[in-house]
Write a protein that holds these residues in place. Structure first.
Motif, mmCIF file in Angstrom:
data_model
loop_
_atom_site.group_PDB
_atom_site.id
_atom_site.type_symbol
_atom_site.label_atom_id
_atom_site.label_comp_id
_atom_site.label_asym_id
_atom_site.label_seq_id
_atom_site.Cartn_x
_atom_site.Cartn_y
_atom_site.Cartn_z
ATOM 1 N N ILE A 1 2.876 6.618 11.917
ATOM 2 C CA ILE A 1 1.831 7.184 12.775
ATOM 3 C C ILE A 1 0.451 6.936 12.178
ATOM 4 N N LEU A 2 0.307 7.145 10.871
ATOM 5 C CA LEU A 2 -0.980 6.905 10.217
ATOM 6 C C LEU A 2 -1.349 5.418 10.247
ATOM 7 N N ALA A 3 -0.346 4.555 10.126
ATOM 8 C CA ALA A 3 -0.605 3.107 10.196
ATOM 9 C C ALA A 3 -1.097 2.715 11.583
ATOM 10 N N ILE A 4 -0.495 3.280 12.615
ATOM 11 C CA ILE A 4 -0.911 2.984 13.991
ATOM 12 C C ILE A 4 -2.353 3.437 14.213
ATOM 13 N N LEU A 5 -2.669 4.658 13.774
ATOM 14 C CA LEU A 5 -4.028 5.176 13.937
ATOM 15 C C LEU A 5 -5.035 4.341 13.156
ATOM 16 N N SER A 6 -4.650 3.874 11.980
ATOM 17 C CA SER A 6 -5.545 3.051 11.153
ATOM 18 C C SER A 6 -5.816 1.697 11.793
ATOM 19 N N ASN A 7 -4.881 1.239 12.606
ATOM 20 C CA ASN A 7 -4.961 -0.106 13.179
ATOM 21 C C ASN A 7 -5.599 -0.133 14.578
ATOM 22 N N ILE A 8 -5.912 1.035 15.118
ATOM 23 C CA ILE A 8 -6.528 1.079 16.456
ATOM 24 C C ILE A 8 -7.873 0.340 16.435
ATOM 25 N N GLY A 9 -8.034 -0.587 17.324
ATOM 26 C CA GLY A 9 -9.261 -1.387 17.387
ATOM 27 C C GLY A 9 -9.214 -2.642 16.543
ATOM 28 N N LEU A 10 -8.372 -2.641 15.504
ATOM 29 C CA LEU A 10 -8.246 -3.832 14.654
ATOM 30 C C LEU A 10 -7.281 -4.831 15.271
ATOM 31 N N LYS A 11 -6.246 -4.296 15.906
ATOM 32 C CA LYS A 11 -5.310 -5.111 16.686
ATOM 33 C C LYS A 11 -4.504 -6.109 15.861
ATOM 34 N N TYR A 12 -4.277 -5.773 14.582
ATOM 35 C CA TYR A 12 -3.369 -6.617 13.805
ATOM 36 C C TYR A 12 -1.938 -6.371 14.296
ATOM 37 N N TYR B 1 -6.987 12.389 7.610
ATOM 38 C CA TYR B 1 -8.192 11.616 7.949
ATOM 39 C C TYR B 1 -8.583 10.717 6.777
ATOM 40 N N LYS B 2 -8.515 11.264 5.566
ATOM 41 C CA LYS B 2 -8.837 10.467 4.369
ATOM 42 C C LYS B 2 -7.877 9.271 4.236
ATOM 43 N N ARG B 3 -6.595 9.524 4.483
ATOM 44 C CA ARG B 3 -5.602 8.450 4.388
ATOM 45 C C ARG B 3 -5.867 7.353 5.409
ATOM 46 N N ILE B 4 -6.153 7.768 6.638
ATOM 47 C CA ILE B 4 -6.419 6.795 7.705
ATOM 48 C C ILE B 4 -7.667 5.985 7.378
ATOM 49 N N LYS B 5 -8.713 6.662 6.906
ATOM 50 C CA LYS B 5 -9.982 5.982 6.581
ATOM 51 C C LYS B 5 -9.798 4.949 5.474
ATOM 52 N N ARG B 6 -9.088 5.336 4.398
ATOM 53 C CA ARG B 6 -8.861 4.415 3.284
ATOM 54 C C ARG B 6 -7.966 3.259 3.702
ATOM 55 N N LEU B 7 -6.926 3.580 4.442
ATOM 56 C CA LEU B 7 -5.995 2.542 4.880
ATOM 57 C C LEU B 7 -6.694 1.545 5.788
ATOM 58 N N ILE C 1 0.835 -1.202 0.000
ATOM 59 C CA ILE C 1 0.000 0.000 0.000
ATOM 60 C C ILE C 1 0.871 1.254 0.000
ATOM 61 N N THR C 2 0.536 2.199 -0.880
ATOM 62 C CA THR C 2 1.183 3.514 -0.858
ATOM 63 C C THR C 2 0.105 4.596 -0.849
ATOM 64 N N PHE C 3 0.435 5.747 -0.271
ATOM 65 C CA PHE C 3 -0.472 6.891 -0.326
ATOM 66 C C PHE C 3 -0.366 7.595 -1.673
ATOM 67 N N ASP C 4 0.744 7.410 -2.360
ATOM 68 C CA ASP C 4 0.977 8.009 -3.672
ATOM 69 C C ASP C 4 0.296 7.173 -4.757
ATOM 70 N N SER C 5 0.361 7.660 -5.980
ATOM 71 C CA SER C 5 -0.193 6.911 -7.109
ATOM 72 C C SER C 5 0.855 5.965 -7.679
ATOM 73 N N ARG C 6 0.436 5.076 -8.555
ATOM 74 C CA ARG C 6 1.378 4.148 -9.186
ATOM 75 C C ARG C 6 2.325 4.866 -10.138
ATOM 76 N N ASN C 7 1.951 6.067 -10.559
ATOM 77 C CA ASN C 7 2.793 6.802 -11.502
ATOM 78 C C ASN C 7 4.169 7.102 -10.930
ATOM 79 N N SER C 8 4.265 7.127 -9.606
ATOM 80 C CA SER C 8 5.563 7.427 -8.983
ATOM 81 C C SER C 8 6.406 6.179 -8.752
ATOM 82 N N ASP C 9 5.839 4.986 -9.013
ATOM 83 C CA ASP C 9 6.573 3.743 -8.772
ATOM 84 C C ASP C 9 7.841 3.684 -9.618
#
Length: 368
Positions: A101-112, A74-80, A36-44
């Motif tokens: 930091i965004l990964a940690i926030l995205s994972n709160i409650g999921l506990k992976y 917020y959009k990044r966390i929601k999508r992630l 997963i990236t926050f950027d587009s594939r064009n930057s790969d």
């Protein structure tokens, strides 16, 4: 095992190159990989195994103010979080501070199970007070922190009070392309240096140092591989110093194999590093190396006086003396060259992946 990898972008860079190599290695060994990236594939900038599930969120945009920054994150966390819920990974690996930091926030409650990884030297790299506060608050919610050197591990223990027992040192692997060497007729001897053309990388210091002995060595050139915001300034500096005819700026080169294969000496003038890929890559091609002993990484790679020379950080005269020493002594360069190749075994990809595999198993076992 289903491993989800998260990074901001896969544009050219050391962390990006390492993550790409890890993803391809695991996918090639029958692991299920989601990348997963926050950027587009064009930057790969890397080619990936077809088995890898690729998600490019296309949410890497600049924010004009704090409110816009909060909304974008917020959009990044929601999508992630949505992808994590759907993919149900066995473990997550995130690279680089803000993404961590965004990964940690995205994972709160999921506990992976979640491993975060720092790729730069936090003593020198500034991420801002707000993000540093979030680091201190949220990093302990991860299951492990991977750093590249013992010095960085100590910093996180002392400054962020991160638990030492959850911190692991795993260096970068050597990542080289398997290509056939070409017999190129060389008209001149060549020093090579590479990296992003930004102040951190110290190319301004390298130009100053080289200018002091360029006239003494008219049969030598300095090649700088990379692009960045300082490119025009560096070209102007070379012209001002009167060495523009002996300095070559190549721009970004996806695979610098031929340049490394046909160079005579590698110099890394960085003011600070995490664990420099460029240095271990150059040494793997048998290049004697000179580097500033900057924080951190070079002293973990170069064995001073055995396969290269470490110079006090930002010591222009010291760098000049080290270059003069090796440029004038072909035999010494040859001795360093033979030992430099040992870096390929010391930081072999399979060896580093083995360290990661052990950590993944330990974190998953501990989480159950």
């Amino acid at each position: 095992m289903h491993i989800t990898l998260i990074i901001s972008s896969l544009s050219p860079g050391g962390a990006e190159k390492v993550m790409a190599a890890m993803a391809n290695y695991w996918a090639g060994n029958n692991q299920d990989i989601t990348l997963i990236t926050f950027d587009s594939r064009n930057s790969d900038s890397y080619i990936f195994n077809d088995r890898i599930k690729r998600h490019a969120l296309e949410l890497l945009t600049d924010s004009k103010n704090i409110l816009e920054s909060l909304a974008n994150n917020y959009k990044r966390i929601k999508r992630l979080r949505s992808i994590l819920v759907d993919s149900k990974p066995d473990i997550i690996i995130s690279f680089i501070d803000k993404t961590n930091i965004l990964a940690i926030l995205s994972n709160i409650g999921l506990k992976y199970p979640l491993i975060i990884c720092e790729r730069v030297n936090p003593r020198k790299y500034r991420i801002g007070r707000f993000w540093r506060l979030l680091q201190k608050m949220l990093y302990p919610l991860s299951d492990a922190l991977v750093v590249q050197t013992e010095a960085t591990k100590l910093w996180f223990k002392q400054k962020l009070k991160f638990p030492e027992e959850k911190t692991y040192v795993i260096p970068n692997p050597v990542i080289i392309s398997s290509q056939n060497s070409k017999n190129i007729i060389k008209e001149k001897l060549n020093i090579i240096s590479m990296g992003r053309l930004v102040r951190q990388k110290g190319f301004d210091i390298l130009l100053d140092s080289f200018s002091k002995i360029a006239e003494k060595y008219p049969d030598w050139t300095l090649t700088i591989i990379g692009k960045g915001e300082e490119e025009n300034n560096l070209k102007s500096q070379a012209k001002y110093l009167g060495i523009e005819k002996q300095v070559i700026f190549t721009g970004f080169i996806k695979n610098p194999f031929e340049y490394l294969q046909n160079a005579d000496l590698f110099v890394m003038p960085s003011r600070f590093e995490g664990f420099p890929n460029a240095l271990i890559e150059a040494m793997s091609y048998g290049l004697a190396a000179i580097s500033f002993n900057c924080p951190s990484g070079p002293s973990d790679i170069i064995r001073n006086g055995t396969d290269g020379i470490l110079v006090n950080c930002e010591d222009t005269d010291g760098l000049t003396a080290a270059m003069d020493d090796l440029m004038s002594n072909k035999e010494k360069r040859g001795q360093f060259s033979k030992r430099a190749r040992e870096v390929s075994e010391r930081f072999k990809l399979e060896k580093i992946i083995g360290m990661w595999n052990n950590l993944l198993e330990e974190v998953i076992r501990r989480k159950k």
